[in-house]
Design a protein around this motif. Structure first.
Motif, mmCIF file in Angstrom:
data_model
loop_
_atom_site.group_PDB
_atom_site.id
_atom_site.type_symbol
_atom_site.label_atom_id
_atom_site.label_comp_id
_atom_site.label_asym_id
_atom_site.label_seq_id
_atom_site.Cartn_x
_atom_site.Cartn_y
_atom_site.Cartn_z
ATOM 1 N N ALA A 165 0.837 -1.206 0.000
ATOM 2 C CA ALA A 165 0.000 0.000 0.000
ATOM 3 C C ALA A 165 0.871 1.256 0.000
ATOM 4 N N GLU A 166 2.042 1.136 0.610
ATOM 5 C CA GLU A 166 2.947 2.285 0.714
ATOM 6 C C GLU A 166 3.955 2.326 -0.441
ATOM 7 N N LYS A 167 4.486 1.166 -0.820
ATOM 8 C CA LYS A 167 5.578 1.138 -1.799
ATOM 9 C C LYS A 167 5.235 0.425 -3.095
ATOM 10 N N GLY A 168 3.994 -0.013 -3.255
ATOM 11 C CA GLY A 168 3.624 -0.796 -4.429
ATOM 12 C C GLY A 168 3.871 -0.111 -5.749
ATOM 13 N N ASP A 169 3.761 1.230 -5.781
ATOM 14 C CA ASP A 169 3.946 1.967 -7.032
ATOM 15 C C ASP A 169 5.369 2.499 -7.221
ATOM 16 N N GLU A 170 6.275 2.116 -6.328
ATOM 17 C CA GLU A 170 7.676 2.497 -6.533
ATOM 18 C C GLU A 170 8.264 1.708 -7.700
ATOM 19 N N VAL A 171 9.189 2.340 -8.410
ATOM 20 C CA VAL A 171 9.767 1.739 -9.612
ATOM 21 C C VAL A 171 11.056 1.017 -9.270
ATOM 22 N N VAL A 172 11.161 -0.218 -9.723
ATOM 23 C CA VAL A 172 12.399 -0.991 -9.603
ATOM 24 C C VAL A 172 13.090 -0.932 -10.957
ATOM 25 N N ASP A 173 14.163 -0.157 -11.038
ATOM 26 C CA ASP A 173 14.862 0.032 -12.314
ATOM 27 C C ASP A 173 16.355 -0.259 -12.191
ATOM 28 N N TYR A 174 16.698 -1.098 -11.205
ATOM 29 C CA TYR A 174 18.119 -1.321 -10.917
ATOM 30 C C TYR A 174 18.533 -2.786 -11.096
ATOM 31 N N ILE A 175 17.642 -3.626 -11.657
ATOM 32 C CA ILE A 175 18.007 -5.020 -11.912
ATOM 33 C C ILE A 175 18.624 -5.096 -13.310
ATOM 34 N N PRO A 176 19.878 -5.488 -13.436
ATOM 35 C CA PRO A 176 20.556 -5.472 -14.738
ATOM 36 C C PRO A 176 19.809 -6.278 -15.805
ATOM 37 N N GLY A 177 19.524 -5.614 -16.926
ATOM 38 C CA GLY A 177 18.881 -6.271 -18.058
ATOM 39 C C GLY A 177 17.370 -6.341 -17.986
ATOM 40 N N VAL A 178 16.789 -6.075 -16.818
ATOM 41 C CA VAL A 178 15.331 -6.174 -16.643
ATOM 42 C C VAL A 178 14.718 -4.790 -16.800
ATOM 43 N N SER A 179 13.665 -4.704 -17.624
ATOM 44 C CA SER A 179 13.012 -3.412 -17.816
ATOM 45 C C SER A 179 12.364 -2.950 -16.514
ATOM 46 N N SER A 180 12.155 -1.648 -16.392
ATOM 47 C CA SER A 180 11.582 -1.073 -15.174
ATOM 48 C C SER A 180 10.258 -1.744 -14.824
ATOM 49 N N ILE A 181 10.072 -1.992 -13.532
ATOM 50 C CA ILE A 181 8.892 -2.697 -13.066
ATOM 51 C C ILE A 181 8.467 -2.131 -11.718
ATOM 52 N N LEU A 182 7.165 -2.057 -11.468
ATOM 53 C CA LEU A 182 6.673 -1.577 -10.185
ATOM 54 C C LEU A 182 6.817 -2.667 -9.132
ATOM 55 N N VAL A 183 6.959 -2.258 -7.893
ATOM 56 C CA VAL A 183 7.092 -3.222 -6.801
ATOM 57 C C VAL A 183 5.892 -4.158 -6.758
ATOM 58 N N LYS A 184 4.697 -3.647 -6.994
ATOM 59 C CA LYS A 184 3.492 -4.487 -6.926
ATOM 60 C C LYS A 184 3.435 -5.525 -8.037
ATOM 61 N N ASP A 185 4.270 -5.369 -9.075
ATOM 62 C CA ASP A 185 4.311 -6.347 -10.168
ATOM 63 C C ASP A 185 5.435 -7.366 -10.004
ATOM 64 N N LEU A 186 6.202 -7.264 -8.933
ATOM 65 C CA LEU A 186 7.224 -8.261 -8.647
ATOM 66 C C LEU A 186 6.564 -9.544 -8.148
ATOM 67 N N PRO A 187 7.214 -10.696 -8.307
ATOM 68 C CA PRO A 187 6.617 -11.956 -7.846
ATOM 69 C C PRO A 187 6.431 -11.981 -6.343
ATOM 70 N N PRO A 188 5.216 -12.184 -5.845
ATOM 71 C CA PRO A 188 4.953 -12.116 -4.400
ATOM 72 C C PRO A 188 5.851 -12.983 -3.523
ATOM 73 N N PRO A 189 6.144 -14.242 -3.883
ATOM 74 C CA PRO A 189 6.978 -15.044 -2.973
ATOM 75 C C PRO A 189 8.355 -14.439 -2.731
ATOM 76 N N LEU A 190 8.823 -13.665 -3.710
ATOM 77 C CA LEU A 190 10.158 -13.092 -3.601
ATOM 78 C C LEU A 190 10.186 -11.850 -2.730
ATOM 79 N N ILE A 191 9.138 -11.036 -2.802
ATOM 80 C CA ILE A 191 9.223 -9.734 -2.135
ATOM 81 C C ILE A 191 8.429 -9.624 -0.832
#
Length: 462
Positions: A165-191
């Motif tokens: 609810a607080e960080k879901g719309d933050e952008v993850v743009d620091y994974i090498p080779g992976v296009s920018s992705i929102l935190v809420k779109d990351l795989p749930p088991p991982l995050i």
């Protein structure tokens, strides 16, 4: 199952899938492809006795692909009861010993290489003890692999166990080779570990670590579509060579002579008029959401073909089917997706379904439930631009209501008057053609042949 085999086979591959439909199918497809490319190879496909029963009803495999069966060490009631954590624990602790014994009982020639599902990390130890090289088969997307591989980056950036609810719309743009992705779109088991708890995260991270000790790493993806930049970013960090072998779907295999009844129904429908609906075989929607989807589909008036492994009769009782649509418990999904009457795919966005829909060139309505499906959904909708999300505006219960679903379906499956829908279909056909070209003579075919050549050369040198 130690029956005598032809001693003239030049190489013996043992393949060990994770015992789930989304894992067994792609590894079996890879084995069939290799078996047809190299008839001088023997392939033993290792499954439980229960899975052997399931697979015996499938199309007959090539003559040089055989089954090896272990006891049913994983209670099937764990799946029926959806006790996923216990199922994962049983796979992790109960399969290794019977697989080890099976390897001792196999008739000659001795196993030359083991291809294993990444989630069976204990296979790396078996290979090391027996001095057999192992190839790690990753059944999900390269994006998912890279996110797990770079877990520490997610951790240090505060995106693990974050409040969505607080960080879901933050952008993850620091994974090498992976296009920018929102935190809420990351795989749930991982995050955040809410689905399956910490057990799934621990299993995944341990498996990624073990994979780095394998001699080969195989991705089922089209490099031109998704994985080229990811793989190039991973290569310097992994001592394991990587092969992106394409979609590993059964487009190579002969079509059965007997036509299923559902094809007769599809043949009678107008071109591109049918919405194919499948929510997968492992995880389920809530009863409330399923009620709304059924009602929305019926209200839309759109023709539909719905595969529901567990709920076929339930759906019929609630008004599904009739003249508007067909409900079946099982179908040959790729064959249905490639049928001329199918114009769209309502999908849970599992990786196998994602690959098959992309290959078939049909647009998606994406309704992810869990695991890697949210990340695959993001790729379908934002990166490849071949789909729309179903779950946008939800009420306080998190349920998409029937009226919204009906309106979406009419727009998605409607006439060419909707420019947005028209562009979606054009893009989907373009992606489908890209996938086919890659398999027929492009990068995927090259990588597949290189993998076969490398295991053959390296095994013959040992």
């Amino acid at each position: 199952m130690g029956s005598r085999v032809d001693p003239d086979f030049s190489l013996h591959i043992v393949a060990i899938p994770f015992p789930g439909r989304g894992h067994v199918n792609p590894l079996m497809n890879l084995c069939k492809i290799i078996a047809m490319e190299r008839p001088e190879f023997l392939i033993t496909f290792v499954v439980t006795e229960e899975w052997l029963g399931f697979l015996s009803s499938d199309a007959k495999p090539p003559a040089n692909l055989r089954f090896g069966a272990i006891d049913n060490v994983i209670p099937s009631e764990l799946i029926r009861a959806k006790v996923y954590v216990d199922f994962l624990e049983a796979v992790h602790t109960e399969m290794e010993a019977p697989v080890d014994r099976l390897l001792d009982s196999l008739a000659p020639p001795r196993a030359s290489v083991i291809i294993y599902d990444l989630f069976l990390s204990w296979v790396v130890g078996i290979g090391s003890r027996r001095n057999i090289p192992v190839a790690c088969f990753w059944p999900q997307s390269p994006t998912m692999f890279s996110l797990a591989f770079h877990y520490q980056l997610l951790l240090v950036n505060g995106h693990v166990d974050a409040d969505l609810a607080e960080k879901g719309d933050e952008v993850v743009d620091y994974i090498p080779g992976v296009s920018s992705i929102l935190v809420k779109d990351l795989p749930p088991p991982l995050i955040h570990g809410k689905h399956l708890g910490p057990a799934m995260r621990s299993l995944l991270l341990d498996a990624i670590s073990a994979a780095q000790e394998a001699q080969y790493l195989v991705f089922t993806s089209v490099a031109d579509l998704e994985s080229a930049a990811i793989i190039e970013a991973l290569r310097p960090k992994l001592k394991t060579p990587i092969y992106s072998i394409g979609t590993a779907i059964p487009n190579y295999f002969p079509i059965p002579t007997q036509e299923p009844d559902y094809l007769t129904w599809l043949d009678a429908q107008p071109a591109s008029s049918v919405l194919y609906i499948s929510q997968g075989s492992f995880l389920s929607l809530s009863a409330g959401q399923l009620e709304e989807i059924v009602a929305g589909v019926c209200e839309s008036g759109v023709r539909f073909f719905w595969v529901a492994r567990e709920n076929a009769e339930w759906l019929r009782e609630r008004g599904g089917g009739g003249e508007q649509g067909l409900i079946v418990p099982w179908c040959d999904q790729l064959r249905v997706l490639r049928h001329r009457s199918v114009g769209g795919f309502w999908s849970h966005c599992g990786w196998n379904s994602t690959k098959e829909g992309a290959f078939a060139g049909v647009p998606f309505l994406a309704f992810p439930i869990a695991l890697d499906q949210f990340t695959n959904c993001k790729q379908i909708v934002e990166d490849w631009k071949i789909g729309w999300k179903v779950k946008k505006g939800c009420d306080k219960d998190g349920i998409v209501r029937r009226r919204e679903i009906a309106q979406l379906l009419r727009r998605f499956m409607g006439s060419d008057e909707c420019n947005e829908s028209k562009e979606l279909k054009r893009r989907a056909k373009q992606i489908g053609e890209m996938c086919r070209q890659s398999l027929e003579g492009g990068s995927a075919k090259h990588n597949l042949l290189q993998f076969i050549q490398d295991i053959s050369r390296n095994c013959n040198n040992t």
